[in-house]
Design a protein around this motif. Structure first.
Motif, short mmCIF file in Angstrom:
data_model
loop_
_atom_site.label_atom_id
_atom_site.label_comp_id
_atom_site.label_asym_id
_atom_site.label_seq_id
_atom_site.Cartn_x
_atom_site.Cartn_y
_atom_site.Cartn_z
N GLY A 1 59.59 -94.40 -49.81
CA GLY A 1 58.71 -94.85 -50.94
C GLY A 1 57.06 -94.90 -50.54
N ALA A 2 56.87 -94.71 -49.20
CA ALA A 2 55.57 -94.38 -48.80
C ALA A 2 54.91 -93.16 -49.04
CB ALA A 2 55.11 -94.88 -47.15
N ARG A 3 55.95 -92.07 -49.05
CA ARG A 3 55.55 -91.01 -49.45
C ARG A 3 55.63 -90.52 -51.00
NH1 ARG A 3 59.95 -86.41 -47.40
NH2 ARG A 3 61.06 -87.70 -49.10
N THR A 4 56.32 -91.33 -51.70
CA THR A 4 56.35 -91.10 -53.00
C THR A 4 54.94 -91.84 -53.53
OG1 THR A 4 58.74 -91.68 -53.03
CG2 THR A 4 57.39 -92.23 -55.07
N ARG A 5 54.64 -92.93 -53.08
CA ARG A 5 53.44 -93.50 -53.28
C ARG A 5 52.04 -92.35 -53.27
NH1 ARG A 5 49.74 -98.05 -51.12
NH2 ARG A 5 48.90 -98.86 -52.73
N ARG A 6 52.10 -91.79 -52.06
CA ARG A 6 51.04 -90.59 -51.66
C ARG A 6 51.18 -89.38 -52.75
NH1 ARG A 6 51.41 -94.08 -48.27
NH2 ARG A 6 49.85 -94.58 -46.73
N LEU A 7 52.35 -89.07 -52.85
CA LEU A 7 52.46 -87.87 -53.93
C LEU A 7 52.05 -88.44 -55.37
CD1 LEU A 7 55.81 -86.61 -52.72
CD2 LEU A 7 53.74 -85.40 -52.62
N ARG A 8 52.17 -89.62 -55.81
CA ARG A 8 51.72 -90.01 -56.94
C ARG A 8 50.26 -89.93 -57.04
NH1 ARG A 8 55.62 -95.53 -58.03
NH2 ARG A 8 57.32 -94.37 -58.59
N TRP A 9 49.46 -90.27 -56.12
CA TRP A 9 48.16 -90.04 -55.90
C TRP A 9 47.65 -88.66 -56.03
CZ3 TRP A 9 44.71 -93.74 -56.96
CH2 TRP A 9 45.07 -94.90 -56.87
N ALA A 10 48.34 -87.62 -55.50
CA ALA A 10 48.44 -86.28 -55.49
C ALA A 10 48.53 -86.04 -57.06
CB ALA A 10 49.38 -85.60 -54.78
N CYS A 11 49.43 -86.31 -57.78
CA CYS A 11 49.67 -86.02 -59.23
C CYS A 11 48.61 -86.39 -60.09
CB CYS A 11 50.98 -86.52 -59.50
SG CYS A 11 52.40 -85.97 -58.68
N LEU A 12 47.88 -87.61 -59.53
CA LEU A 12 46.83 -88.08 -60.43
C LEU A 12 45.57 -87.05 -60.36
CD1 LEU A 12 45.50 -90.28 -62.29
CD2 LEU A 12 44.76 -91.35 -60.00
N VAL A 13 45.36 -86.71 -59.03
CA VAL A 13 44.36 -85.57 -58.71
C VAL A 13 44.87 -84.31 -59.58
CG1 VAL A 13 43.32 -84.07 -56.89
CG2 VAL A 13 43.92 -86.36 -56.43
N LEU A 14 45.94 -83.92 -59.64
CA LEU A 14 46.27 -82.82 -60.38
C LEU A 14 46.11 -82.86 -61.82
CD1 LEU A 14 47.80 -80.03 -60.78
CD2 LEU A 14 50.00 -81.18 -61.08
N LEU A 15 46.11 -84.12 -62.45
CA LEU A 15 45.85 -84.41 -64.03
C LEU A 15 44.45 -84.26 -64.18
CD1 LEU A 15 48.46 -87.39 -64.67
CD2 LEU A 15 48.53 -84.93 -65.26
N ILE A 16 43.66 -84.87 -63.22
CA ILE A 16 42.17 -84.89 -63.11
C ILE A 16 41.42 -83.53 -63.12
CG2 ILE A 16 40.12 -85.43 -62.24
CD1 ILE A 16 41.42 -88.13 -61.24
N MET A 17 42.29 -82.60 -62.45
CA MET A 17 41.73 -81.17 -62.25
C MET A 17 41.97 -80.46 -63.31
SD MET A 17 40.21 -80.53 -59.60
CE MET A 17 39.42 -82.38 -59.88
N LEU A 18 43.41 -80.78 -64.10
CA LEU A 18 43.79 -80.15 -65.30
C LEU A 18 42.73 -80.45 -66.58
CD1 LEU A 18 47.58 -80.35 -65.16
CD2 LEU A 18 46.27 -78.39 -65.00
N ALA A 19 42.46 -81.77 -66.56
CA ALA A 19 41.34 -82.20 -67.74
C ALA A 19 40.02 -81.37 -67.35
CB ALA A 19 41.35 -83.86 -67.46
N ILE A 20 39.70 -81.18 -66.29
CA ILE A 20 38.44 -80.61 -65.97
C ILE A 20 38.58 -78.98 -66.37
CG2 ILE A 20 36.72 -79.58 -64.18
CD1 ILE A 20 37.33 -82.26 -62.72
N ILE A 21 39.60 -78.37 -66.03
CA ILE A 21 39.84 -77.01 -66.27
C ILE A 21 39.84 -76.74 -67.79
CG2 ILE A 21 41.40 -75.17 -66.19
CD1 ILE A 21 42.26 -75.94 -63.56
N THR A 22 40.45 -77.68 -68.48
CA THR A 22 40.66 -77.45 -70.03
C THR A 22 39.43 -78.06 -70.77
OG1 THR A 22 41.96 -79.54 -70.07
CG2 THR A 22 43.19 -77.57 -69.96
N GLY A 23 38.66 -79.07 -70.32
CA GLY A 23 37.75 -79.70 -70.78
C GLY A 23 36.52 -78.96 -70.73
N VAL A 24 36.15 -78.30 -69.72
CA VAL A 24 34.76 -77.85 -69.36
C VAL A 24 34.44 -76.62 -70.39
CG1 VAL A 24 33.31 -76.59 -67.86
CG2 VAL A 24 34.45 -78.54 -66.92
N PRO A 25 35.54 -75.84 -70.54
CA PRO A 25 35.15 -74.60 -71.61
C PRO A 25 34.73 -75.31 -73.00
CG PRO A 25 36.92 -74.03 -70.11
CD PRO A 25 36.75 -75.61 -69.85
N GLN A 26 35.61 -76.41 -73.13
CA GLN A 26 35.55 -76.68 -74.58
C GLN A 26 34.29 -77.32 -74.81
OE1 GLN A 26 37.94 -76.25 -76.85
NE2 GLN A 26 39.32 -75.21 -75.32
N LEU A 27 33.69 -78.02 -73.74
CA LEU A 27 32.46 -78.75 -73.98
C LEU A 27 30.99 -78.03 -73.63
CD1 LEU A 27 33.29 -82.13 -72.06
CD2 LEU A 27 33.19 -81.65 -74.59
#
Length: 511
Positions: A355-381
Protein backbone atom coordinates in the motif's frame (compact mmCIF):
# COMPACT_ATOMS: atom_id res chain seq x y z
CA UNK A 1 43.12 25.59 34.36
CA UNK A 2 44.06 26.73 37.83
CA UNK A 3 42.67 24.66 40.69
CA UNK A 4 42.01 27.73 42.85
CA UNK A 5 38.81 28.00 44.88
CA UNK A 6 35.90 29.56 43.05
CA UNK A 7 36.01 32.84 44.93
CA UNK A 8 39.77 33.25 44.26
CA UNK A 9 39.81 32.32 40.53
CA UNK A 10 41.33 35.30 38.67
CA UNK A 11 39.39 37.26 36.09
CA UNK A 12 41.04 37.27 32.67
CA UNK A 13 40.87 39.61 29.68
CA UNK A 14 40.15 38.86 26.06
CA UNK A 15 43.04 39.10 23.60
CA UNK A 16 44.02 42.67 22.59
CA UNK A 17 44.78 41.31 19.09
CA UNK A 18 41.07 41.88 18.48
CA UNK A 19 41.82 45.59 17.90
CA UNK A 20 44.08 44.79 14.94
CA UNK A 21 41.52 42.41 13.47
CA UNK A 22 38.69 44.93 13.86
CA UNK A 23 40.73 47.77 12.36
CA UNK A 24 41.71 45.72 9.30
CA UNK A 25 38.15 44.50 8.76
CA UNK A 26 36.89 48.07 8.89
CA UNK A 27 39.60 49.19 6.46
CA UNK A 28 38.36 46.58 3.98
CA UNK A 29 34.75 47.63 4.56
CA UNK A 30 35.65 51.31 4.15
CA UNK A 31 37.46 50.67 0.86
CA UNK A 32 34.52 48.63 -0.46
CA UNK A 33 32.13 51.48 0.34
CA UNK A 34 34.47 54.34 -0.55
CA UNK A 35 35.07 53.42 -4.19
CA UNK A 36 31.45 53.66 -5.45
CA UNK A 37 30.80 56.62 -3.12
CA UNK A 38 33.78 58.56 -4.48
CA UNK A 39 32.71 57.86 -8.06
CA UNK A 40 29.22 59.18 -7.32
CA UNK A 41 30.41 62.34 -5.51
CA UNK A 42 33.14 63.19 -8.03
CA UNK A 43 30.63 63.83 -10.79
CA UNK A 44 29.23 66.76 -8.80
CA UNK A 45 32.20 68.07 -6.78
CA UNK A 46 35.30 66.85 -8.59
CA UNK A 47 37.85 64.27 -7.52
CA UNK A 48 39.84 66.29 -4.94
CA UNK A 49 36.78 67.12 -2.83
CA UNK A 50 35.31 63.63 -3.30
CA UNK A 51 38.52 61.96 -2.14
CA UNK A 52 38.73 64.30 0.87
CA UNK A 53 35.16 63.55 1.95
CA UNK A 54 35.48 59.80 1.43
CA UNK A 55 38.85 59.61 3.22
CA UNK A 56 37.58 61.61 6.20
CA UNK A 57 34.49 59.40 6.44
CA UNK A 58 36.56 56.23 6.25
CA UNK A 59 38.93 57.44 9.00
CA UNK A 60 36.00 58.32 11.27
CA UNK A 61 34.35 54.95 10.62
CA UNK A 62 37.52 52.94 11.31
CA UNK A 63 38.39 54.94 14.43
CA UNK A 64 34.87 54.77 15.85
CA UNK A 65 34.40 51.02 15.43
CA UNK A 66 37.90 50.27 16.72
CA UNK A 67 37.28 52.49 19.75
CA UNK A 68 34.06 50.63 20.53
CA UNK A 69 35.94 47.34 20.31
CA UNK A 70 38.61 48.73 22.67
CA UNK A 71 35.90 49.60 25.19
CA UNK A 72 34.41 46.12 24.83
CA UNK A 73 37.78 44.49 25.51
CA UNK A 74 38.37 46.74 28.52
CA UNK A 75 35.05 45.98 30.23
CA UNK A 76 34.84 42.26 29.40
CA UNK A 77 36.27 39.69 31.81
CA UNK A 78 35.93 35.92 32.12
CA UNK A 79 37.07 33.23 34.52
CA UNK A 80 36.84 29.50 34.99
CA UNK A 81 36.24 28.27 38.52
CA UNK A 82 35.96 24.76 39.88
CA UNK A 83 32.23 24.76 39.22
CA UNK A 84 31.39 27.50 36.69
CA UNK A 85 32.45 29.48 33.64
CA UNK A 86 31.64 33.17 34.10
CA UNK A 87 31.82 36.28 31.94
CA UNK A 88 30.99 39.87 32.83
CA UNK A 89 30.60 42.77 30.41
CA UNK A 90 28.61 45.96 29.93
CA UNK A 91 29.44 49.67 30.34
CA UNK A 92 26.27 51.33 31.61
CA UNK A 93 24.46 48.12 32.47
CA UNK A 94 26.60 45.26 33.75
CA UNK A 95 25.79 41.81 32.40
CA UNK A 96 27.01 38.62 34.00
CA UNK A 97 26.83 35.26 32.25
CA UNK A 98 27.47 31.97 34.00
CA UNK A 99 27.43 28.30 32.94
CA UNK A 100 27.77 25.33 35.26
CA UNK A 101 30.77 23.25 34.21
CA UNK A 102 29.01 19.93 34.68
CA UNK A 103 26.40 21.05 32.14
CA UNK A 104 28.89 22.06 29.43
CA UNK A 105 28.65 19.70 26.46
CA UNK A 106 30.41 21.47 23.56
CA UNK A 107 33.26 23.89 22.92
CA UNK A 108 33.33 25.33 19.39
CA UNK A 109 36.49 27.08 18.11
CA UNK A 110 36.24 29.28 15.00
CA UNK A 111 38.84 31.48 13.31
CA UNK A 112 38.66 33.30 9.97
CA UNK A 113 41.93 34.15 8.14
CA UNK A 114 42.58 37.40 10.04
CA UNK A 115 42.04 35.76 13.41
CA UNK A 116 44.34 32.93 12.39
CA UNK A 117 47.02 35.38 11.21
CA UNK A 118 47.09 37.08 14.61
CA UNK A 119 46.92 33.78 16.50
CA UNK A 120 43.51 34.22 18.13
CA UNK A 121 40.29 32.21 18.12
CA UNK A 122 36.61 32.74 18.92
CA UNK A 123 35.42 30.24 21.55
CA UNK A 124 31.76 29.31 21.97
CA UNK A 125 30.89 27.26 25.05
CA UNK A 126 27.49 25.51 25.06
CA UNK A 127 25.47 23.40 27.46
CA UNK A 128 23.74 21.43 24.73
CA UNK A 129 20.31 22.33 26.04
CA UNK A 130 17.51 23.14 23.63
CA UNK A 131 14.92 25.81 23.99
CA UNK A 132 13.67 28.96 22.34
CA UNK A 133 16.03 30.91 20.18
CA UNK A 134 16.35 33.70 22.69
CA UNK A 135 16.89 31.34 25.58
CA UNK A 136 19.46 29.29 23.74
CA UNK A 137 21.35 32.38 22.71
CA UNK A 138 21.22 34.37 25.92
CA UNK A 139 21.46 31.75 28.64
CA UNK A 140 22.84 28.47 27.31
CA UNK A 141 25.93 29.62 25.41
CA UNK A 142 28.88 31.82 26.26
CA UNK A 143 31.19 33.32 23.61
CA UNK A 144 34.74 34.56 24.20
CA UNK A 145 35.71 36.66 21.18
CA UNK A 146 38.66 36.35 20.89
CA UNK A 147 41.28 34.57 23.03
CA UNK A 148 44.73 33.30 22.11
CA UNK A 149 45.00 29.93 20.36
CA UNK A 150 46.83 28.39 23.31
CA UNK A 151 44.17 29.64 25.74
CA UNK A 152 41.39 28.33 23.48
CA UNK A 153 42.93 24.85 23.37
CA UNK A 154 43.40 24.94 27.14
CA UNK A 155 39.78 25.95 27.71
CA UNK A 156 38.50 23.24 25.37
CA UNK A 157 40.54 20.50 27.06
CA UNK A 158 39.69 21.68 30.57
CA UNK A 159 35.97 22.29 30.13
CA UNK A 160 35.33 18.95 28.40
CA UNK A 161 37.56 16.89 30.68
CA UNK A 162 35.64 14.29 32.64
CA UNK A 163 36.88 12.05 35.41
CA UNK A 164 37.13 8.48 34.12
CA UNK A 165 38.82 5.27 35.15
CA UNK A 166 38.62 3.65 31.73
CA UNK A 167 42.17 3.44 30.35
CA UNK A 168 40.84 3.08 26.79
CA UNK A 169 39.38 6.57 27.00
CA UNK A 170 42.68 8.13 28.01
CA UNK A 171 44.20 7.90 24.53
CA UNK A 172 43.12 9.76 21.41
CA UNK A 173 41.69 7.61 18.62
CA UNK A 174 41.56 8.72 15.02
CA UNK A 175 38.26 7.90 13.24
CA UNK A 176 38.31 9.63 9.83
CA UNK A 177 40.41 12.03 7.72
CA UNK A 178 39.22 13.97 4.69
CA UNK A 179 40.94 13.11 1.42
CA UNK A 180 41.27 15.61 -1.48
CA UNK A 181 39.92 12.97 -3.90
CA UNK A 182 36.58 13.19 -2.07
CA UNK A 183 36.06 16.52 -3.85
CA UNK A 184 34.79 14.49 -6.81
CA UNK A 185 31.52 14.07 -4.90
CA UNK A 186 30.96 17.84 -4.64
CA UNK A 187 29.57 18.32 -8.20
CA UNK A 188 27.10 15.47 -7.53
CA UNK A 189 25.45 17.35 -4.67
CA UNK A 190 22.38 19.59 -4.89
CA UNK A 191 24.72 22.54 -4.38
CA UNK A 192 25.67 22.45 -8.08
CA UNK A 193 22.23 23.27 -9.56
CA UNK A 194 21.57 25.66 -6.66
CA UNK A 195 24.67 27.69 -7.47
CA UNK A 196 23.81 27.61 -11.18
CA UNK A 197 20.38 29.07 -10.41
CA UNK A 198 22.01 31.64 -8.11
CA UNK A 199 24.25 32.73 -11.00
CA UNK A 200 21.15 33.48 -13.09
CA UNK A 201 19.60 35.49 -10.26
CA UNK A 202 22.83 37.41 -9.70
CA UNK A 203 23.01 38.31 -13.40
CA UNK A 204 19.52 39.84 -13.31
CA UNK A 205 20.29 41.62 -10.02
CA UNK A 206 23.47 43.24 -11.34
CA UNK A 207 21.64 44.29 -14.52
CA UNK A 208 18.91 45.84 -12.40
CA UNK A 209 21.49 47.84 -10.40
CA UNK A 210 22.53 49.56 -13.63
CA UNK A 211 18.93 50.13 -14.70
CA UNK A 212 18.98 47.41 -17.36
CA UNK A 213 16.97 44.63 -15.73
CA UNK A 214 15.87 43.22 -19.09
CA UNK A 215 19.36 43.18 -20.59
CA UNK A 216 19.99 39.43 -20.04
CA UNK A 217 16.75 38.59 -21.82
CA UNK A 218 17.69 40.84 -24.73
CA UNK A 219 21.13 39.23 -25.02
CA UNK A 220 19.65 35.71 -25.01
CA UNK A 221 17.04 36.71 -27.60
CA UNK A 222 19.70 38.13 -29.92
CA UNK A 223 21.87 35.02 -29.51
CA UNK A 224 18.92 32.77 -30.42
CA UNK A 225 18.28 34.83 -33.56
CA UNK A 226 21.94 34.59 -34.55
CA UNK A 227 22.79 30.98 -33.60
CA UNK A 228 19.52 29.12 -33.12
CA UNK A 229 17.58 27.95 -30.07
CA UNK A 230 19.16 24.54 -29.51
CA UNK A 231 22.73 25.77 -29.78
CA UNK A 232 22.12 28.64 -27.35
CA UNK A 233 20.17 26.37 -24.98
CA UNK A 234 22.88 23.72 -24.96
CA UNK A 235 25.70 26.22 -24.54
CA UNK A 236 23.82 28.03 -21.78
CA UNK A 237 23.09 24.87 -19.81
CA UNK A 238 26.70 23.73 -20.18
CA UNK A 239 27.96 27.11 -18.95
CA UNK A 240 25.63 27.13 -15.96
CA UNK A 241 26.60 23.56 -15.12
CA UNK A 242 30.29 24.49 -15.28
CA UNK A 243 29.72 27.46 -12.96
CA UNK A 244 27.83 25.21 -10.54
CA UNK A 245 30.60 22.61 -10.58
CA UNK A 246 33.31 25.20 -9.93
CA UNK A 247 31.26 26.78 -7.15
CA UNK A 248 30.49 23.46 -5.45
CA UNK A 249 34.16 22.46 -5.58
CA UNK A 250 35.13 25.79 -4.00
CA UNK A 251 32.49 25.59 -1.26
CA UNK A 252 33.20 21.98 -0.36
CA UNK A 253 36.95 22.47 -0.49
CA UNK A 254 36.87 25.49 1.82
CA UNK A 255 34.45 23.89 4.26
CA UNK A 256 36.05 20.44 4.61
CA UNK A 257 39.72 20.83 3.85
CA UNK A 258 41.88 19.40 6.69
CA UNK A 259 38.85 17.61 8.13
CA UNK A 260 39.56 15.18 10.98
CA UNK A 261 37.26 13.19 13.23
CA UNK A 262 38.85 12.04 16.49
CA UNK A 263 37.75 10.52 19.75
CA UNK A 264 39.56 12.30 22.58
CA UNK A 265 40.19 11.26 26.20
CA UNK A 266 37.13 11.46 28.40
CA UNK A 267 34.62 10.43 25.72
CA UNK A 268 34.63 13.46 23.42
CA UNK A 269 34.31 13.55 19.63
CA UNK A 270 36.20 16.38 17.93
CA UNK A 271 35.58 17.54 14.36
CA UNK A 272 38.18 19.85 12.83
CA UNK A 273 37.88 21.34 9.34
CA UNK A 274 38.24 24.42 7.17
CA UNK A 275 40.68 25.93 4.68
CA UNK A 276 40.20 29.68 5.10
CA UNK A 277 37.97 29.63 8.18
CA UNK A 278 39.15 26.98 10.62
CA UNK A 279 36.46 25.32 12.72
CA UNK A 280 36.73 22.91 15.63
CA UNK A 281 33.70 21.38 17.37
CA UNK A 282 34.12 19.18 20.45
CA UNK A 283 31.06 17.09 21.25
CA UNK A 284 30.58 15.07 24.41
CA UNK A 285 29.51 11.53 23.50
CA UNK A 286 26.99 11.44 26.35
CA UNK A 287 24.91 13.85 24.25
CA UNK A 288 24.82 11.54 21.25
CA UNK A 289 21.51 9.76 20.66
CA UNK A 290 22.30 8.18 17.32
CA UNK A 291 23.60 8.73 13.81
CA UNK A 292 22.09 9.47 10.41
CA UNK A 293 23.64 8.04 7.24
CA UNK A 294 22.54 10.47 4.51
CA UNK A 295 22.68 9.51 0.82
CA UNK A 296 21.54 12.24 -1.59
CA UNK A 297 20.76 10.91 -5.05
CA UNK A 298 23.91 12.07 -6.84
CA UNK A 299 26.26 11.03 -4.07
CA UNK A 300 24.48 7.68 -3.67
CA UNK A 301 24.98 6.96 -7.38
CA UNK A 302 28.75 7.21 -6.75
CA UNK A 303 28.49 4.74 -3.81
CA UNK A 304 29.15 7.48 -1.27
CA UNK A 305 27.32 8.87 1.76
CA UNK A 306 27.54 11.43 4.55
CA UNK A 307 27.52 10.81 8.30
CA UNK A 308 25.49 13.11 10.56
CA UNK A 309 25.13 12.88 14.31
CA UNK A 310 21.88 12.96 16.29
CA UNK A 311 22.84 14.82 19.44
CA UNK A 312 21.18 16.87 22.16
CA UNK A 313 21.55 20.59 21.53
CA UNK A 314 22.53 20.30 17.85
CA UNK A 315 19.66 21.25 15.57
CA UNK A 316 20.29 20.25 11.96
CA UNK A 317 17.80 22.85 10.69
CA UNK A 318 19.75 25.75 12.22
CA UNK A 319 23.23 24.80 10.99
CA UNK A 320 23.44 21.50 9.11
CA UNK A 321 27.27 21.56 8.98
CA UNK A 322 27.49 21.35 12.78
CA UNK A 323 25.81 17.94 12.79
CA UNK A 324 28.08 16.43 10.11
CA UNK A 325 30.81 14.13 11.41
CA UNK A 326 32.04 12.94 7.99
CA UNK A 327 31.26 14.79 4.73
CA UNK A 328 30.51 13.04 1.44
CA UNK A 329 32.91 10.08 1.38
CA UNK A 330 33.04 6.47 0.18
CA UNK A 331 30.38 4.36 1.84
CA UNK A 332 32.97 2.12 3.53
CA UNK A 333 34.57 5.15 5.23
CA UNK A 334 31.21 6.39 6.48
CA UNK A 335 30.21 2.93 7.74
CA UNK A 336 33.51 2.53 9.60
CA UNK A 337 33.12 5.93 11.28
CA UNK A 338 29.49 5.19 12.18
CA UNK A 339 30.43 1.89 13.78
CA UNK A 340 33.16 3.65 15.77
CA UNK A 341 30.51 5.97 17.20
CA UNK A 342 27.58 3.61 17.93
CA UNK A 343 28.83 0.09 17.16
CA UNK A 344 27.68 -2.24 14.40
CA UNK A 345 25.25 -0.79 11.85
CA UNK A 346 24.25 -4.12 10.27
CA UNK A 347 20.49 -4.63 10.48
CA UNK A 348 17.79 -6.44 8.51
CA UNK A 349 15.01 -3.93 7.88
CA UNK A 350 11.36 -4.90 7.72
CA UNK A 351 9.85 -3.91 4.32
CA UNK A 352 6.65 -1.88 4.25
CA UNK A 353 3.27 -3.00 2.79
CA UNK A 354 2.54 -2.64 -0.91
CA UNK A 355 0.00 0.00 0.00
CA UNK A 356 2.94 2.35 0.59
CA UNK A 357 4.01 1.83 -3.03
CA UNK A 358 0.45 2.39 -4.22
CA UNK A 359 0.34 5.68 -2.33
CA UNK A 360 3.51 6.91 -3.99
CA UNK A 361 2.40 5.84 -7.45
CA UNK A 362 -0.80 7.82 -6.95
CA UNK A 363 1.29 10.93 -6.34
CA UNK A 364 3.20 10.14 -9.53
CA UNK A 365 -0.13 9.90 -11.42
CA UNK A 366 -1.05 13.33 -10.06
CA UNK A 367 2.18 14.72 -11.52
CA UNK A 368 1.28 13.04 -14.83
CA UNK A 369 -2.12 14.75 -14.89
CA UNK A 370 -0.55 18.14 -14.14
CA UNK A 371 1.97 17.69 -16.97
CA UNK A 372 -0.82 16.70 -19.38
CA UNK A 373 -2.74 19.82 -18.40
CA UNK A 374 0.33 21.97 -19.09
CA UNK A 375 1.00 20.31 -22.45
CA UNK A 376 -2.55 20.82 -23.66
CA UNK A 377 -3.21 24.15 -21.97
CA UNK A 378 -0.15 26.20 -22.90
CA UNK A 379 -0.72 26.09 -26.71
CA UNK A 380 -4.38 26.98 -26.17
CA UNK A 381 -3.67 30.00 -23.95
CA UNK A 382 -0.59 31.37 -25.70
CA UNK A 383 0.60 31.30 -29.27
CA UNK A 384 3.91 29.54 -28.71
CA UNK A 385 6.32 28.40 -31.46
CA UNK A 386 6.46 24.70 -32.31
CA UNK A 387 10.00 24.52 -30.96
CA UNK A 388 8.85 25.76 -27.54
CA UNK A 389 5.98 23.27 -27.57
CA UNK A 390 8.40 20.42 -28.28
CA UNK A 391 10.60 21.55 -25.37
CA UNK A 392 7.56 21.55 -23.08
CA UNK A 393 6.59 18.03 -24.17
CA UNK A 394 10.14 16.71 -23.67
CA UNK A 395 10.41 18.30 -20.21
CA UNK A 396 6.98 16.96 -19.22
CA UNK A 397 7.92 13.44 -20.33
CA UNK A 398 11.16 13.57 -18.36
CA UNK A 399 9.34 14.84 -15.26
CA UNK A 400 6.77 12.04 -15.52
CA UNK A 401 9.42 9.35 -15.86
CA UNK A 402 11.31 10.83 -12.91
CA UNK A 403 8.16 10.91 -10.79
CA UNK A 404 7.39 7.23 -11.45
CA UNK A 405 10.98 6.19 -10.81
CA UNK A 406 11.12 8.24 -7.58
CA UNK A 407 7.86 6.65 -6.39
CA UNK A 408 9.17 3.12 -6.85
CA UNK A 409 12.63 3.93 -5.49
CA UNK A 410 11.15 5.69 -2.46
CA UNK A 411 9.06 2.62 -1.66
CA UNK A 412 12.05 0.31 -2.02
CA UNK A 413 13.97 2.49 0.46
CA UNK A 414 11.34 2.19 3.19
CA UNK A 415 12.24 -0.02 6.12
CA UNK A 416 12.49 -0.20 9.90
CA UNK A 417 13.95 -2.50 12.50
CA UNK A 418 16.12 -2.87 15.59
CA UNK A 419 19.90 -2.89 15.87
CA UNK A 420 20.86 -3.78 19.43
CA UNK A 421 19.81 -0.73 21.47
CA UNK A 422 18.89 1.36 18.44
CA UNK A 423 15.70 1.92 16.48
CA UNK A 424 16.50 2.03 12.75
CA UNK A 425 14.33 3.73 10.15
CA UNK A 426 15.11 4.38 6.49
CA UNK A 427 13.26 6.54 3.97
CA UNK A 428 13.71 8.79 0.96
CA UNK A 429 14.74 8.61 -2.67
CA UNK A 430 16.13 12.01 -3.66
CA UNK A 431 17.60 12.23 -0.15
CA UNK A 432 17.81 8.79 1.43
CA UNK A 433 18.28 8.79 5.19
CA UNK A 434 18.99 5.86 7.51
CA UNK A 435 18.68 6.86 11.16
CA UNK A 436 19.96 4.76 14.06
CA UNK A 437 18.21 6.27 17.10
CA UNK A 438 19.11 5.28 20.64
CA UNK A 439 15.97 3.70 22.12
CA UNK A 440 16.79 5.07 25.57
CA UNK A 441 16.56 8.59 24.12
CA UNK A 442 12.97 8.14 22.88
CA UNK A 443 10.65 10.11 25.16
CA UNK A 444 7.36 9.73 23.31
CA UNK A 445 5.46 8.47 20.27
CA UNK A 446 3.21 10.19 17.78
CA UNK A 447 1.08 8.05 15.45
CA UNK A 448 -0.43 9.80 12.42
CA UNK A 449 -2.90 8.42 9.91
CA UNK A 450 -4.48 10.44 7.11
CA UNK A 451 -7.69 9.40 5.41
CA UNK A 452 -5.69 8.05 2.46
CA UNK A 453 -3.40 6.05 4.76
CA UNK A 454 -6.42 4.64 6.61
CA UNK A 455 -7.90 3.27 3.39
CA UNK A 456 -4.62 1.50 2.64
CA UNK A 457 -4.09 0.23 6.17
CA UNK A 458 -1.00 2.42 6.72
CA UNK A 459 0.20 4.69 9.52
CA UNK A 460 3.24 6.87 10.27
CA UNK A 461 5.06 6.47 13.57
CA UNK A 462 7.10 9.41 14.89
CA UNK A 463 9.68 8.72 17.59
CA UNK A 464 10.06 11.85 19.72
CA UNK A 465 13.45 12.66 21.21
CA UNK A 466 15.28 15.63 22.72
CA UNK A 467 18.08 15.33 20.15
CA UNK A 468 18.54 16.31 16.52
CA UNK A 469 15.34 17.19 14.66
CA UNK A 470 13.25 16.22 17.67
CA UNK A 471 11.35 13.42 15.90
CA UNK A 472 12.16 10.65 13.43
CA UNK A 473 9.47 8.92 11.39
CA UNK A 474 8.69 5.40 10.30
CA UNK A 475 6.69 6.27 7.18
CA UNK A 476 3.71 4.35 5.83
CA UNK A 477 4.11 1.17 7.88
CA UNK A 478 1.39 -1.38 8.55
CA UNK A 479 -1.07 0.23 10.98
CA UNK A 480 -1.18 -2.85 13.23
CA UNK A 481 2.48 -3.85 13.06
CA UNK A 482 3.71 -0.34 13.84
CA UNK A 483 2.00 -0.38 17.26
CA UNK A 484 3.81 -3.55 18.30
CA UNK A 485 7.05 -2.12 16.90
CA UNK A 486 6.73 0.98 19.08
CA UNK A 487 5.83 -1.08 22.14
CA UNK A 488 8.86 -3.33 21.63
CA UNK A 489 11.18 -0.37 21.05
CA UNK A 490 10.43 1.26 24.41
CA UNK A 491 8.52 -1.24 26.56
CA UNK A 492 5.86 0.34 28.73
CA UNK A 493 5.85 3.79 27.12
CA UNK A 494 2.86 3.03 24.89
CA UNK A 495 1.24 0.41 27.13
CA UNK A 496 -1.40 2.74 28.73
CA UNK A 497 -2.79 3.52 25.27
CA UNK A 498 -2.92 -0.02 23.86
CA UNK A 499 -6.26 -1.83 23.94
CA UNK A 500 -5.69 -5.56 23.93
CA UNK A 501 -8.45 -8.16 23.35
CA UNK A 502 -9.63 -9.81 26.55
CA UNK A 503 -10.04 -13.61 26.69
CA UNK A 504 -13.64 -14.81 26.80
CA UNK A 505 -14.77 -16.16 30.21
CA UNK A 506 -16.78 -19.20 28.92
CA UNK A 507 -16.21 -21.45 31.90
CA UNK A 508 -16.94 -20.99 35.54
CA UNK A 509 -14.25 -21.20 38.14
CA UNK A 510 -14.85 -24.61 39.86
CA UNK A 511 -14.76 -24.78 43.63
Amino acid sequence: MSEQPSEEAPWQRLSPQSLKVTALLMVAAAIAGAVPTAIGISSATGWPIALTIVTAGAVVLIATVTAFDAVRLNITRYRVTDTRVEMTTGLLFKQRRSLARERIRSVDLTAHPLLRYFGVVKVKVGTGESGSASTATNQQTLTLDPVSRAEADRLRAELLRRDTTDDAEQTERHLATWQPRWLRYAPLSFLTPTLAAAAIGLTFQVSDWFGRGGLPVEIVHNLINDHGLWQVLGTGLATLLLLGVIGSLAFQGEAWWNHRLDREPGGTLRVRRGLLVSRSLSLEEKRIRGIDIVEPLGIRSAKAARLDVVAIGLKSQQNPDLTTLVPAAPRTVVTTAAEAVIGSTDVDLTPHPRGARTRRLRWACLVLLIMLAIITGVPQLWSTPDTVNRIIVICAALINLTAVWAAVDSYNALGHGFNRGYLVTRKGSIRRSTVHLDRTGIIGWRIKQSIFQRRLGLATLDATTAAGKGHYAVLDADEHEVIDFADNAVPGLLEPFIIRPQPDATTENPR
